[in-house]
Design a protein around this motif. Structure first.
Motif, PDB file in Angstrom:
ATOM      1  N   ASN A   3       0.821  -1.210   0.000  1.00  0.00           N
ATOM      2  CA  ASN A   3       0.000   0.000   0.000  1.00  0.00           C
ATOM      3  C   ASN A   3       0.860   1.268   0.000  1.00  0.00           C
ATOM      4  OD1 ASN A   3      -2.612   0.789  -0.379  1.00  0.00           O
ATOM      5  ND2 ASN A   3      -3.035   1.103   1.799  1.00  0.00           N
ATOM      6  N   ARG A  13       1.724   1.693  -3.600  1.00  0.00           N
ATOM      7  CA  ARG A  13       0.573   2.086  -4.421  1.00  0.00           C
ATOM      8  C   ARG A  13       0.194   3.555  -4.167  1.00  0.00           C
ATOM      9  NH1 ARG A  13      -4.600   3.132  -4.179  1.00  0.00           N
ATOM     10  NH2 ARG A  13      -4.593   3.044  -1.909  1.00  0.00           N
ATOM     11  N   TYR A  62       2.749   5.956  -5.705  1.00  0.00           N
ATOM     12  CA  TYR A  62       2.557   6.091  -7.160  1.00  0.00           C
ATOM     13  C   TYR A  62       1.345   6.976  -7.456  1.00  0.00           C
ATOM     14  CZ  TYR A  62       5.914   2.497  -8.720  1.00  0.00           C
ATOM     15  OH  TYR A  62       7.035   1.790  -9.010  1.00  0.00           O
ATOM     16  N   GLN A  66      -5.243   6.458  -9.771  1.00  0.00           N
ATOM     17  CA  GLN A  66      -5.283   5.104  -9.199  1.00  0.00           C
ATOM     18  C   GLN A  66      -5.048   4.063 -10.283  1.00  0.00           C
ATOM     19  OE1 GLN A  66      -9.259   5.335  -7.604  1.00  0.00           O
ATOM     20  NE2 GLN A  66      -8.534   5.294  -5.488  1.00  0.00           N
ATOM     21  N   ALA A 118      -1.491   4.049 -11.222  1.00  0.00           N
ATOM     22  CA  ALA A 118      -0.693   3.482 -10.122  1.00  0.00           C
ATOM     23  C   ALA A 118      -0.805   1.965 -10.107  1.00  0.00           C
ATOM     24  CB  ALA A 118      -1.162   4.064  -8.786  1.00  0.00           C
ATOM     25  N   ALA A 119      -2.004   1.453 -10.379  1.00  0.00           N
ATOM     26  CA  ALA A 119      -2.184  -0.001 -10.389  1.00  0.00           C
ATOM     27  C   ALA A 119      -1.313  -0.617 -11.480  1.00  0.00           C
ATOM     28  CB  ALA A 119      -3.648  -0.352 -10.606  1.00  0.00           C
ATOM     29  N   CYS A 144       2.310  -0.565 -10.342  1.00  0.00           N
ATOM     30  CA  CYS A 144       2.590  -1.606  -9.351  1.00  0.00           C
ATOM     31  C   CYS A 144       2.754  -2.951 -10.045  1.00  0.00           C
ATOM     32  CB  CYS A 144       1.464  -1.712  -8.322  1.00  0.00           C
ATOM     33  SG  CYS A 144       1.456  -0.344  -7.167  1.00  0.00           S
TER      34      CYS A 144
END
Ligand code: AMP
Length: 442
Positions: free
Chosen positions: A262, A265, A268, A394, A397-398, A401
Motif C-alpha cells: 500500500n 501504491r 505512485y 489510481q 498506479a495499479a 505496481c
C-alpha cells in the motif's frame, strides 16, 4: 513519545558533570537544557556506574549514553573504545550521527556495521580502528567470526540500545556471542522501552551493580499535538487523502499504511497527481530506504509514506502532520506514530482515517489516550470534485505496481538490480500512458 522533554529545575549539562568541550557541543546542537533521561542518567554514568535506562527513542537517551562515553574517551583516548548494539540499521545511522555531532570537535571516528551493506567495505572501516562501533548484532557477529584481525578485546564500553527490540528480533544468540568476546571489565549501559523478562535476564548477565533510571513518557500524547479524525467510506479513502494533502499543502507529512504494497501504491498514486511522495518500507533495499529518508530529511520530498517500520525509532525532525491512512491495529502503535510530530515543543497535527470497518479500533485508541478526538473538517462537495482525477491516478498506479512486480520477478531471474527495475518499470508504464493518451486525444 514527545521529544526530549527538557527540565529546568536548575540542571544544566555542566551541573550534571559534563566537561566544557562537550557542553559546547550540546550547545551547538541547540540542546539548551538536558532532557529528563539525561538528568537522571548522566551523573550516574559519569560516576562510572552501569546504567539500566527505561526510555524510548525521542527521550534523548542517545545523548544520555553518548556523552559519558565521549567524556571517558577524552580522558583516555583509545581506539575500539565503545560498542553500541541497536536493533535496526536506521537507528544505527542515527546514533552514529549523534556521536559524530557531539564528538566533532574532539575528532571522534565511528563505524556503522549493519546488514545489507558491503562486508569488505565494513572490514576496511574496522581495520582503521574507529573509536566507536555502532552495529546490529547479526552483522557484528559475522565480522567477529570472519574478518581477520578484528576483535573487541580492548573495548571499554558496551551499550545495548532498545534491548527489548533486539531480543524480540531473535538476536539473543548473537548478543550472547558478543558478550563472550568482549572484556568483562567494562562499563555497560542497557536502554530499553520496556522491562521484559528477556531484558531482565540480559541485565543480570551483562550489568554489574547497575543504577536504574526511568522516564515515563509512555502512552501519553503531548498537548501541542492536535489529534483529529475523518470518518469516511472506505472506497473514498484515496480521494480524501488527496483533498487533505491539498488543504495542508506546504507541510511535511508522514502517511502510515498497513502494508508495504500500500505504501508503494499510494506513493505512485500521489506522484501521478504531481505530489512529491516517497515510500519507506521494510521491503525496500537498505540503500533505498536510506535514500528515501535522506530525501525526506533534505526536504526534497514533503510526503513520506511508511509502514510501522518507520513509526518507531526514526528521528525525522520536521514532521508537521501524521496521517493514519490505515488505522493501526495495535493501539499502542498509534502513540508511536503520532509521536513523530509535535516534537521538541513544536506544534503538530494528526489525522486518523476511520472507515466503516475501523470504528472499534478507533474507540480503543481514544480509550488508550483518554481523549475524544474532534472531527477534521472536510467539504464533501470539494472532495468529490477530485474523484475523477484520483480515479485516473489510481488506474495508472495499479499499472505501475503490476509493472514493477513483473520487473522484480524478471530481475530475480538474474537481470537488473532493484533500483534499476523500478526505474525501468515506471518508464515503461509512463511510455504506455503517453501512447494511450495520444490515442485518446482525438
Ligand atoms: P533520542 O531519544 O536519543 O533518539 O533523541 C531524540 C532527539 O532529541 C534527537 O534528535 C536529539 O538530537 C534530540 N535531543 C537529545 N537531547 C536533547 C536535548 N537535551 N535538548 C534538545 N534536543 C535533544
Amino acid at each position: 513519545m514527545e521529544t526530549p522533554e527538557t527540565v529546568s529545575e536548575g540542571h544544566t549539562f555542566k551541573s550534571l558533570g559534563v566537561v566544557d568541550v562537550l557542553c559546547e557541543a550540546c550547545d551547538q546542537l541547540k540542546w539548551k537544557l538536558p532532557s529528563k533521561i539525561q538528568v537522571e542518567a548522566l551523573p550516574v554514568a559519569l560516576e562510572g556506574k552501569d546504567v539500566i535506562g527505561l526510555a524510548e527513542t525521542g527521550s534523548g537517551k542517545t545523548g544520555a549514553f553518548a556523552l559519558p562515553i565521549l567524556q571517558a574517551l577524552l580522558e583516555t583516548p583509545q581506539k575500539l573504545f565503545a560498542l553500541v548494539l541497536t536493533p535496526t540499521r536506521e537507528l544505527a545511522y542515527q546514533i552514529s550521527e549523534q556521536f559524530e555531532a557531539l564528538g566533532s570537535t574532539i575528532g571522534v571516528k565511528c563505524a556503522v556495521i549493519v546488514g545489507g551493506m558491503d562486508m569488505i567495505t565494513q572490514a576496511m572501516a574496522l581495520a582503521k580502528k574507529p573509536h566507536i562501533i555502532i552495529a546490529t548484532p547479526g552483522r557484528l557477529v559475522d565480522h567477529l567470526e570472519n574478518t581477520k584481525g578484528f576483535n573487541l578485546r580492548s573495548l571499554k564500553f558496551l551499550v545495548m540500545d532498545e534491548a527489548d527490540r533486539i531480543l524480540n528480533m531473535d538476536f539473543e544468540a548473537e548478543v550472547d556471542k558478543i558478550l563472550k568476546s568482549i572484556p568483562r571489565e567494562r562499563r555497560t549501559y542497557l536502554y530499553s522501552a520496556t522491562m521484559t523478562k528477556k531484558v531482565q535476564k540480559l541485565q543480570r548477565a551483562s550489568l554489574r551493580d547497575p543504577v536504574k533510571v526511568e522516564v515515563s513518557s509512555k502512552y501519553q500524547t503531548v498537548d501541542k499535538l492536535q489529534q483529529s479524525y475523518v470518518f469516511i467510506p472506505v472506497k473514498y479513502k484515496d480521494t480524501y487523502l488527496v483533498y487533505i494533502l491539498n488543504e495542508l499543502a506546504g507541510n511535511s507529512c508522514i502517511i502510515f499504511c498497513a502494508t508495504c504494497a500500500n505504501t508503494q501504491r499510494v506513493s505512485y498514486m500521489l506522484r501521478n497527481l504531481g505530489l512529491t511522495a516517497i515510500p519507506l518500507n521494510g521491503q525496500m533495499a537498505q540503500a533505498k530506504r536510506l535514500g528515501a529518508l535522506n530525501k525526506f530529511k533534505a526536504k526534497a520530498r514533503s510526503i513520506l509514506i511508511a509502514t510501522d517500520v518507520a513509526s518507531r525509532g526514526l528521528d525525522i525532525p520536521h514532521i508537521d502532520i501524521v496521517i493514519n491512512f490505515d488505522i493501526p491495529t495495535h493501539s499502542k502503535d498509534y502513540i508511536h506514530r503520532v509521536g513523530r510530530t509535535a516534537r521538541a515543543g513544536r506544534a503538530g497535527k494528526s489525522i486518523t482515517f476511520v472507515t466503516q470497518y475501523d470504528v472499534e479500533l478507533f474507540q480503543r485508541i481514544e480509550q488508550l489516550i483518554d481523549k475524544k478526538m474532534p472531527l477534521f473538517k472536510t467539504e464533501e462537495e470539494e472532495v468529490m470534485q477530485l474523484q475523477e482525477r484520483v480515479s485516473e491516478a489510481q488506474r495508472i498506479a495499479a499499472m505501475e505496481c503490476k509493472e514493477e512486480a513483473r520487473a522484480k520477478n524478471k530481475s530475480k531471474r538474474g537481470a537488473a538490480s532493484d533500483s534499476d527495475t523500478e526505474e525501468k518499470s515506471s518508464t515503461v508504464v509512463r511510455k504506455r500512458i503517453k501512447k494511450g493518451k495520444k490515442g485518446k486525444s482525438h
